[in-house]
Scaffold this motif. Structure first.
Motif, PDB file in Angstrom:
ATOM      1  N   TYR A 210       0.899  -1.163   0.000  1.00 25.46           N
ATOM      2  CA  TYR A 210       0.000   0.000   0.000  1.00 25.46           C
ATOM      3  C   TYR A 210       0.930   1.203   0.000  1.00 25.46           C
TER       4      TYR A 210
ATOM      5  N   ASN B 107       4.115   1.010   2.106  1.00 26.44           N
ATOM      6  CA  ASN B 107       3.892   0.102   3.228  1.00 26.44           C
ATOM      7  C   ASN B 107       3.728  -1.342   2.716  1.00 26.44           C
TER       8      ASN B 107
ATOM      9  N   ALA C 109       2.347  -4.791   3.155  1.00 26.23           N
ATOM     10  CA  ALA C 109       1.359  -5.527   3.961  1.00 26.23           C
ATOM     11  C   ALA C 109       1.650  -7.027   3.900  1.00 26.23           C
TER      12      ALA C 109
ATOM     13  N   SER D 269      -2.034  -7.787  15.330  1.00 25.74           N
ATOM     14  CA  SER D 269      -2.729  -6.774  14.542  1.00 25.74           C
ATOM     15  C   SER D 269      -1.778  -6.130  13.533  1.00 25.74           C
ATOM     16  N   GLY D 270      -2.240  -6.017  12.281  1.00 29.52           N
ATOM     17  CA  GLY D 270      -1.442  -5.346  11.255  1.00 29.52           C
ATOM     18  C   GLY D 270      -0.452  -6.256  10.543  1.00 29.52           C
ATOM     19  N   CYS D 271      -0.464  -7.575  10.837  1.00 31.80           N
ATOM     20  CA  CYS D 271       0.545  -8.468  10.227  1.00 31.80           C
ATOM     21  C   CYS D 271       0.166  -8.884   8.802  1.00 31.80           C
ATOM     22  N   GLY D 272      -1.054  -8.544   8.360  1.00 33.13           N
ATOM     23  CA  GLY D 272      -1.423  -8.809   6.969  1.00 33.13           C
ATOM     24  C   GLY D 272      -2.451  -9.911   6.769  1.00 33.13           C
ATOM     25  N   LYS D 273      -3.084 -10.363   7.833  1.00 33.11           N
ATOM     26  CA  LYS D 273      -4.052 -11.472   7.731  1.00 33.11           C
ATOM     27  C   LYS D 273      -5.221 -11.120   6.812  1.00 33.11           C
ATOM     28  N   SER D 274      -5.847  -9.956   7.082  1.00 34.14           N
ATOM     29  CA  SER D 274      -7.025  -9.577   6.285  1.00 34.14           C
ATOM     30  C   SER D 274      -6.632  -9.277   4.848  1.00 34.14           C
TER      31      SER D 274
ATOM     32  N   GLU E 189     -12.656 -13.272  10.814  1.00 39.55           N
ATOM     33  CA  GLU E 189     -13.158 -13.096  12.184  1.00 39.55           C
ATOM     34  C   GLU E 189     -14.677 -13.157  12.252  1.00 39.55           C
TER      35      GLU E 189
ATOM     36  N   HIS F  67      -8.375 -13.730  15.693  1.00 34.99           N
ATOM     37  CA  HIS F  67      -7.491 -13.325  16.792  1.00 34.99           C
ATOM     38  C   HIS F  67      -7.598 -14.308  17.949  1.00 34.99           C
TER      39      HIS F  67
HETATM   40  N1  LIG Z   1      -6.240   0.209   2.399  1.00 32.56           N
HETATM   41  C1  LIG Z   1      -5.047   0.292   3.020  1.00 32.56           C
HETATM   42  N2  LIG Z   1      -4.215   1.312   2.768  1.00 32.56           N
HETATM   43  C2  LIG Z   1      -3.005   1.419   3.357  1.00 32.56           C
HETATM   44  N3  LIG Z   1      -2.526   0.503   4.236  1.00 32.56           N
HETATM   45  C3  LIG Z   1      -3.321  -0.532   4.522  1.00 32.56           C
HETATM   46  C4  LIG Z   1      -4.621  -0.704   3.946  1.00 32.56           C
HETATM   47  N4  LIG Z   1      -5.163  -1.842   4.430  1.00 32.56           N
HETATM   48  C5  LIG Z   1      -4.255  -2.359   5.284  1.00 32.56           C
HETATM   49  N5  LIG Z   1      -3.154  -1.585   5.333  1.00 32.56           N
HETATM   50  C6  LIG Z   1      -1.927  -1.835   6.120  1.00 32.56           C
HETATM   51  O1  LIG Z   1      -1.441  -3.120   5.772  1.00 32.56           O
HETATM   52  C7  LIG Z   1      -0.979  -3.819   6.916  1.00 32.56           C
HETATM   53  C8  LIG Z   1      -1.752  -5.136   7.053  1.00 32.56           C
HETATM   54  O2  LIG Z   1      -3.110  -4.841   7.354  1.00 32.56           O
HETATM   55  P1  LIG Z   1      -4.185  -5.985   7.597  1.00 32.56           P
HETATM   56  O3  LIG Z   1      -5.520  -5.326   7.740  1.00 32.56           O
HETATM   57  O4  LIG Z   1      -4.051  -7.008   6.565  1.00 32.56           O
HETATM   58  O5  LIG Z   1      -3.683  -6.559   8.988  1.00 32.56           O
HETATM   59  P2  LIG Z   1      -4.397  -7.612   9.942  1.00 32.56           P
HETATM   60  O6  LIG Z   1      -3.356  -8.594  10.310  1.00 32.56           O
HETATM   61  O7  LIG Z   1      -5.641  -8.130   9.322  1.00 32.56           O
HETATM   62  O8  LIG Z   1      -4.722  -6.676  11.183  1.00 32.56           O
HETATM   63  P3  LIG Z   1      -5.939  -6.764  12.243  1.00 32.56           P
HETATM   64  O9  LIG Z   1      -5.673  -8.007  13.040  1.00 32.56           O
HETATM   65  O10 LIG Z   1      -5.725  -5.530  13.063  1.00 32.56           O
HETATM   66  O11 LIG Z   1      -7.224  -6.790  11.501  1.00 32.56           O
HETATM   67  C9  LIG Z   1      -1.164  -2.864   8.088  1.00 32.56           C
HETATM   68  O12 LIG Z   1       0.056  -2.214   8.310  1.00 32.56           O
HETATM   69  C10 LIG Z   1      -2.210  -1.901   7.611  1.00 32.56           C
HETATM   70  O13 LIG Z   1      -2.056  -0.642   8.226  1.00 32.56           O
END
Ligand SMILES: Nc1ncnc2c1ncn2[C@@H]1O[C@H](COP(=O)(O)OP(=O)(O)OP(=O)(O)O)[C@@H](O)[C@H]1O
Length: 361
Positions: A15, A18, A20, A40-45, A161, A194
């Motif tokens: 992104y 950044n 992801a 949180s933020g490791c890229g799962k979603s 989730e 989670h």
């Molecule tokens: N649309 C976006 N634009 C910019 N950065 C993004 C976007 N979506 C996610 N990110 C960044 O990508 C990284 C991974 O995000 P992601 O949502 O996949 O994490 P996650 O593991 O699902 O977190 P959580 O457990 O908090 O839901 C994070 O650093 C997030 O800030």
């Protein structure tokens, strides 16, 4: 047929600047329940959304049954996603919600009716068919969201989730239903959560992510018993980690030194290591015993109790050593009562040399 259902090869997702997801490889077997976990933020979603087609990957390839799908539109993939907010249409009835995906595919009205009725019945929703979705309980809405995805007969279901908005009791009940459904249908489930209990109770394979990469993947038992890094052990919780240096090796036991004193480990557990190597000694909470006097084990640390959490008949105790190492102990509540201890009490935590698990990172 090849047992690999979905294969991710060197996928990355940026992104802007950044990262992801970074250069991630993952093979997912057909008909298995995969749980993806990580902080949180490791890229799962992002990973799940990339599979669904809601995000386009920056590089790499995603194949489903050997066919490249990363360039396909969402509706061409048949990898439906159920997520926490469920995204049901409030202006449609339960049955109309379930029929929606079929309608988008141009299925005839009678086919839509037959298929949606069959799924409503299967998920115990037939008496709610004509209700609006906002007149349902959380668990019922959850089942509508599942029926809406399953009616299109996908071979893989992505779940982000899906149970996190439910209360604890309903969540446990839905875990049982999800696992039963997945087994009966033989569909591949890829499930982001989670919740350790959700992942470890339902999944055939758990994938632990860290900063856009896979840190470890394996069966729940394997990951629980053999975390490959202190990151995984920390993330899973329920273990104490002692930073040690390997000082001597003899036939049965080896000696390690740490800030909290000298420890013995069975030589079996250190066979890949060399003298003076820095290691992490991991000891599971259920393998540590506390006493008020010590003297029963080779490995002992004097600690203070700093926290307690009651889980039914068990108590998870948080202890702290003089040097600030946090030690987690799981005890039977009745054993705590016998010891007559409370937060602030001094205790000796001890464990057997056979219960030490050693890793390098
Ligand atoms: N649309 C976006 N634009 C910019 N950065 C993004 C976007 N979506 C996610 N990110 C960044 O990508 C990284 C991974 O995000 P992601 O949502 O996949 O994490 P996650 O593991 O699902 O977190 P959580 O457990 O908090 O839901 C994070 O650093 C997030 O800030």
């Amino acid at each position: 047929m090849d047992s690999t259902h979905i294969s991710l090869k060197k996928i990355s997702k940026m992104y802007g600047n950044n990262i992801a997801i970074e250069n991630l490889d993952l093979d997912i077997e057909r008909g298995k329940f995969i749980a993806i976990m990580g902080p949180s933020g490791c890229g799962k979603s992002t990973l799940l959304r990339s599979l669904a087609g809601l995000e386009s990957i920056t590089s790499g390839s995603i194949t489903c049954n050997g066919e490249e799908i990363s360039k396909l539109e969402i509706w061409e993939r048949n990898t439906p996603l159920v997520w926490q907010s469920l995204a049901l249409f409030p202006f449609l009835t339960v049955q109309q919600n379930v029929e929606f995906g079929l309608k988008m595919r141009g299925e005839k009205a009678e086919v839509r009716k037959t298929k949606s009725e069959s799924w409503l019945k299967r998920l115990g929703l037939e008496s709610f068919a004509n209700r609006n979705v906002d007149q349902l309980s959380g668990g019922q809405r959850q089942r509508v969201a599942l029926a809406r995805c399953l009616v299109t007969e996908p071979s893989v279901l992505l779940l982000d989730e899906p149970l996190s908005a439910l209360d604890a009791h309903l969540s446990v009940k839905m875990q049982g239903e999800l696992k039963r459904l997945q087994r009966e249908l033989g569909i591949t489930f890829i499930y982001v959560t989670h919740s350790h209990s959700e992942a470890f109770s339902m999944a055939d394979k758990v994938v632990i992510m860290n900063q856009g990469k896979i840190e470890q993947e394996g069966s729940p038992k394997d990951i629980y018993l053999h975390p490959i890094s202190s990151f995984v052990a920390n993330f899973l919780g329920g273990s104490s980690i002692f930073k040690c240096t390997l000082k001597s090796i003899s036939s049965q036991y080896s000696l390690l030194e740490s800030n909290d004193g000298s420890f013995k480990s069975s030589t079996e557990s250190i066979k890949h290591f060399i003298l003076e190597q820095s290691l992490n000694m991991i000891v599971r909470a259920d393998q540590i015993t506390i006493t008020t006097e010590g003297g029963w084990s080779e490995n002992e640390v004097l600690c203070q109790i700093i926290g307690e959490e009651f889980i039914g008949a068990l108590v998870n105790l948080r202890l702290q050593s003089k040097n600030g190492t946090e030690i987690i102990v799981q005890q039977q509540q009745r054993d705590m009562e016998k010891l007559d201890i409370e937060i602030g009490s001094s205790v000796v935590a001890g464990w057997h040399p056979e219960d030490c698990y050693l890793i390098t990172n």
